[in-house]
Design a protein around this motif. Structure first.
Motif, mmCIF file in Angstrom:
data_model
loop_
_atom_site.group_PDB
_atom_site.id
_atom_site.type_symbol
_atom_site.label_atom_id
_atom_site.label_comp_id
_atom_site.label_asym_id
_atom_site.label_seq_id
_atom_site.Cartn_x
_atom_site.Cartn_y
_atom_site.Cartn_z
ATOM 1 N N ILE A 95 0.854 -1.182 0.000
ATOM 2 C CA ILE A 95 0.000 0.000 0.000
ATOM 3 C C ILE A 95 0.899 1.244 0.000
ATOM 4 C CG2 ILE A 95 -1.755 1.295 1.276
ATOM 5 C CD1 ILE A 95 -2.638 -1.382 2.491
ATOM 6 N N PRO A 96 0.838 2.060 -1.059
ATOM 7 C CA PRO A 96 1.722 3.231 -1.134
ATOM 8 C C PRO A 96 1.409 4.266 -0.056
ATOM 9 C CG PRO A 96 0.770 2.693 -3.286
ATOM 10 C CD PRO A 96 0.014 1.906 -2.276
ATOM 11 N N LEU A 97 2.444 4.798 0.549
ATOM 12 C CA LEU A 97 2.319 5.925 1.470
ATOM 13 C C LEU A 97 2.841 7.200 0.830
ATOM 14 C CD1 LEU A 97 3.607 4.188 4.738
ATOM 15 C CD2 LEU A 97 1.233 4.567 4.054
ATOM 16 N N SER A 98 3.823 7.033 -0.070
ATOM 17 C CA SER A 98 4.366 8.131 -0.857
ATOM 18 C C SER A 98 4.956 7.497 -2.110
ATOM 19 C CB SER A 98 5.445 8.892 -0.081
ATOM 20 O OG SER A 98 6.013 9.914 -0.871
ATOM 21 N N PRO A 99 4.430 7.803 -3.295
ATOM 22 C CA PRO A 99 4.878 7.142 -4.516
ATOM 23 C C PRO A 99 6.395 7.193 -4.686
ATOM 24 C CG PRO A 99 2.935 8.461 -4.948
ATOM 25 C CD PRO A 99 3.363 8.784 -3.547
ATOM 26 N N GLY A 100 6.985 6.024 -4.874
ATOM 27 C CA GLY A 100 8.412 5.930 -5.078
ATOM 28 C C GLY A 100 9.246 6.109 -3.834
ATOM 29 N N GLU A 101 8.585 6.380 -2.694
ATOM 30 C CA GLU A 101 9.325 6.649 -1.456
ATOM 31 C C GLU A 101 8.992 5.682 -0.342
ATOM 32 O OE1 GLU A 101 10.163 10.316 1.713
ATOM 33 O OE2 GLU A 101 8.482 10.447 0.297
ATOM 34 N N ALA A 102 7.718 5.377 -0.139
ATOM 35 C CA ALA A 102 7.357 4.560 1.025
ATOM 36 C C ALA A 102 6.124 3.714 0.748
ATOM 37 C CB ALA A 102 7.107 5.454 2.234
ATOM 38 N N VAL A 103 6.162 2.473 1.259
ATOM 39 C CA VAL A 103 5.011 1.573 1.161
ATOM 40 C C VAL A 103 4.859 0.795 2.466
ATOM 41 C CG1 VAL A 103 5.219 1.245 -1.339
ATOM 42 C CG2 VAL A 103 6.321 -0.380 0.219
ATOM 43 N N ASP A 104 3.621 0.390 2.731
ATOM 44 C CA ASP A 104 3.298 -0.550 3.803
ATOM 45 C C ASP A 104 3.026 -1.917 3.198
ATOM 46 O OD1 ASP A 104 3.498 1.062 6.033
ATOM 47 O OD2 ASP A 104 1.342 1.465 6.188
ATOM 48 N N ILE A 105 3.505 -2.963 3.869
ATOM 49 C CA ILE A 105 3.232 -4.334 3.449
ATOM 50 C C ILE A 105 2.708 -5.089 4.670
ATOM 51 C CG2 ILE A 105 4.194 -6.476 2.538
ATOM 52 C CD1 ILE A 105 6.441 -4.751 1.271
ATOM 53 N N ALA A 106 1.463 -5.520 4.615
ATOM 54 C CA ALA A 106 0.895 -6.281 5.721
ATOM 55 C C ALA A 106 1.573 -7.650 5.799
ATOM 56 C CB ALA A 106 -0.610 -6.448 5.534
ATOM 57 N N CYS A 107 1.846 -8.096 7.006
ATOM 58 C CA CYS A 107 2.526 -9.374 7.188
ATOM 59 C C CYS A 107 2.204 -9.946 8.571
ATOM 60 C CB CYS A 107 4.042 -9.215 7.022
ATOM 61 S SG CYS A 107 4.804 -8.114 8.240
ATOM 62 N N GLY A 108 2.702 -11.131 8.825
ATOM 63 C CA GLY A 108 2.582 -11.728 10.139
ATOM 64 C C GLY A 108 3.751 -11.319 11.004
ATOM 65 N N PRO A 109 3.839 -11.866 12.213
ATOM 66 C CA PRO A 109 4.960 -11.541 13.101
ATOM 67 C C PRO A 109 6.304 -11.900 12.465
ATOM 68 C CG PRO A 109 3.216 -12.674 14.298
ATOM 69 C CD PRO A 109 2.863 -12.778 12.844
ATOM 70 N N LEU A 110 7.277 -11.006 12.637
ATOM 71 C CA LEU A 110 8.627 -11.232 12.129
ATOM 72 C C LEU A 110 9.618 -11.113 13.276
ATOM 73 C CD1 LEU A 110 8.576 -9.028 8.883
ATOM 74 C CD2 LEU A 110 8.245 -11.501 9.026
ATOM 75 N N THR A 111 10.650 -11.919 13.238
ATOM 76 C CA THR A 111 11.717 -11.828 14.226
ATOM 77 C C THR A 111 12.746 -10.792 13.768
ATOM 78 O OG1 THR A 111 13.107 -13.484 13.162
ATOM 79 C CG2 THR A 111 11.439 -14.283 14.721
ATOM 80 N N PRO A 112 13.575 -10.292 14.689
ATOM 81 C CA PRO A 112 14.649 -9.385 14.267
ATOM 82 C C PRO A 112 15.549 -9.991 13.194
ATOM 83 C CG PRO A 112 14.390 -9.261 16.640
ATOM 84 C CD PRO A 112 13.495 -10.383 16.172
ATOM 85 N N ALA A 113 15.766 -11.302 13.282
ATOM 86 C CA ALA A 113 16.602 -11.963 12.272
ATOM 87 C C ALA A 113 15.941 -11.916 10.893
ATOM 88 C CB ALA A 113 16.882 -13.402 12.680
ATOM 89 N N GLN A 114 14.629 -12.071 10.844
ATOM 90 C CA GLN A 114 13.929 -12.000 9.564
ATOM 91 C C GLN A 114 13.971 -10.590 8.982
ATOM 92 O OE1 GLN A 114 10.291 -13.837 11.253
ATOM 93 N NE2 GLN A 114 10.308 -15.200 9.465
ATOM 94 N N ILE A 115 13.855 -9.587 9.853
ATOM 95 C CA ILE A 115 13.929 -8.202 9.388
ATOM 96 C C ILE A 115 15.320 -7.897 8.845
ATOM 97 C CG2 ILE A 115 13.721 -5.786 10.097
ATOM 98 C CD1 ILE A 115 11.713 -6.830 12.256
ATOM 99 N N ASP A 116 16.333 -8.394 9.540
ATOM 100 C CA ASP A 116 17.705 -8.205 9.063
ATOM 101 C C ASP A 116 17.932 -8.925 7.740
ATOM 102 O OD1 ASP A 116 18.557 -6.510 11.053
ATOM 103 O OD2 ASP A 116 19.358 -8.110 12.322
ATOM 104 N N ALA A 117 17.252 -10.055 7.546
ATOM 105 C CA ALA A 117 17.378 -10.796 6.290
ATOM 106 C C ALA A 117 16.816 -9.973 5.129
ATOM 107 C CB ALA A 117 16.660 -12.130 6.389
ATOM 108 N N ILE A 118 15.759 -9.219 5.387
ATOM 109 C CA ILE A 118 15.190 -8.354 4.356
ATOM 110 C C ILE A 118 16.179 -7.235 4.025
ATOM 111 C CG2 ILE A 118 13.311 -6.752 3.807
ATOM 112 C CD1 ILE A 118 11.536 -8.540 5.641
ATOM 113 N N ARG A 119 16.775 -6.667 5.073
ATOM 114 C CA ARG A 119 17.802 -5.640 4.836
ATOM 115 C C ARG A 119 18.948 -6.214 4.006
ATOM 116 N NH1 ARG A 119 16.879 -4.186 10.680
ATOM 117 N NH2 ARG A 119 15.684 -2.255 10.651
ATOM 118 N N PHE A 120 19.368 -7.424 4.356
ATOM 119 C CA PHE A 120 20.460 -8.065 3.622
ATOM 120 C C PHE A 120 20.063 -8.294 2.166
ATOM 121 C CE2 PHE A 120 22.758 -11.820 2.101
ATOM 122 C CZ PHE A 120 24.073 -11.441 2.365
#
Length: 298
Positions: free
Chosen positions: A34-59
């Motif tokens: 869901i766009p919050l600002s075109p080309g700049e920011a979006v929301d993605i609905a998801c289930g619970p994520l661990t810090p390791a999973q968030i870091d995996a997305i960054r990676f």
């Protein structure tokens, strides 16, 4: 889905791409963006994520200048904002700047003060002791150095927008700093903070005494201001947003419902999951689900 993953691109460096979004959504097992600002920011609905999973997305995003933020879907818009000043709301370390201007009067003092600041902000030495020691080095210098340092202060991009937008939506906003009221009063007014709190430098006429009024506002005091505001406003700590960059911010970052590290020191990045590493303080609004058209620009 019970959580939201938010991607925020540094809009001066890049544009958020469909590949960025698809990669993050796949790794998070998320839904439609869901766009919050075109080309700049979006929301993605998801289930619970661990810090390791968030870091995996960054990676997975590699060297893309995109911040990855995460939190519960419920209660996203916070009712309290407590922000640090130095290297967070402003780009400067104001005490270091005062010392830098004192170089012509006391050669070597600039780097001496800055070195202690770096160690303190990374949690290597006690904040209160380091502040007393740094201020002691200023003994006998003219108070006019404060005005000289003020001329160098730069408000960080997005700071005024963050504060004014949250004010407009009924939040209590406070600037709480281990720095000095001489600066927080001015920065607070420029940004629109409802409150500002910091340490008080002692003066003797137009001269710095090399002392600071006790008790020193340090890590525990920052947390206590957050708790006080929550109690006074009748809002739980889960409805608070705190932002900072140094070790002395960690207690308030841990306690808030949304604690955010802003271009932070390694000790803070290691512990805090929500980190603005690429963009501006606008990201703190996107993390709350604000759309760009809702921002109150300064």
């Amino acid at each position: 889905m019970s959580a939201i993953l938010t991607l925020v691109a540094n809009r001066e460096a890049t544009t958020l791409t469909s590949h960025d979004i698809e990669l993050a959504s796949t790794l998070a097992a998320g839904g439609e963006a869901i766009p919050l600002s075109p080309g700049e920011a979006v929301d993605i609905a998801c289930g619970p994520l661990t810090p390791a999973q968030i870091d995996a997305i960054r990676f997975g995003l590699g060297d893309r200048p995109v911040d990855v933020l995460y939190g519960p879907a419920a209660g996203r818009r916070k009712k309290i904002l407590v922000a640090d000043m130095d290297s967070t709301t402003v780009a400067n370390e104001t005490l270091d700047d005062v010392a830098a201007h004192a170089e012509r009067l006391r050669p070597g003092i600039g780097e001496e003060v800055a070195a202690v600041t770096r160690r303190s902000m990374n949690g290597e030495i006690d904040f209160q002791t380091s502040l007393r020691n740094r201020v002691a080095l200023l003994k006998g210098l003219p108070a006019s150095l404060l005005e000289e340092a003020w001329k160098d202060v730069k408000i960080n991009a997005g700071a005024q927008t963050l504060v004014r937008t949250m004010n407009a939506h009924g939040a209590v906003t406070a600037l709480v700093s281990g720095g000095f009221t001489w600066f927080t009063s001015r920065v607070g007014e420029l940004c629109g903070f409802v409150e500002n709190h910091a340490n008080i430098l002692n003066l003797s006429g137009d001269t710095l005494t090399g002392t600071v009024r006790e008790p020193i506002l340090g890590p525990d005091a920052k947390l206590q201001h957050l708790i006080r505001i929550a109690l006074t406003s009748g809002a739980p700590l889960s409805s608070a947003l705190t932002i900072g960059d140094g070790a002395n911010d960690l207690p308030m970052l841990r306690a808030a419902g949304l604690g955010m590290a802003f271009h932070a020191k390694p000790v803070v990045r290691k512990e805090i999951v929500n980190r603005i590493e690429h963009g501006t303080l606008r990201a703190a609004l996107f993390a709350q689900g604000y759309r760009a058209e809702e921002f109150v620009e300064a």
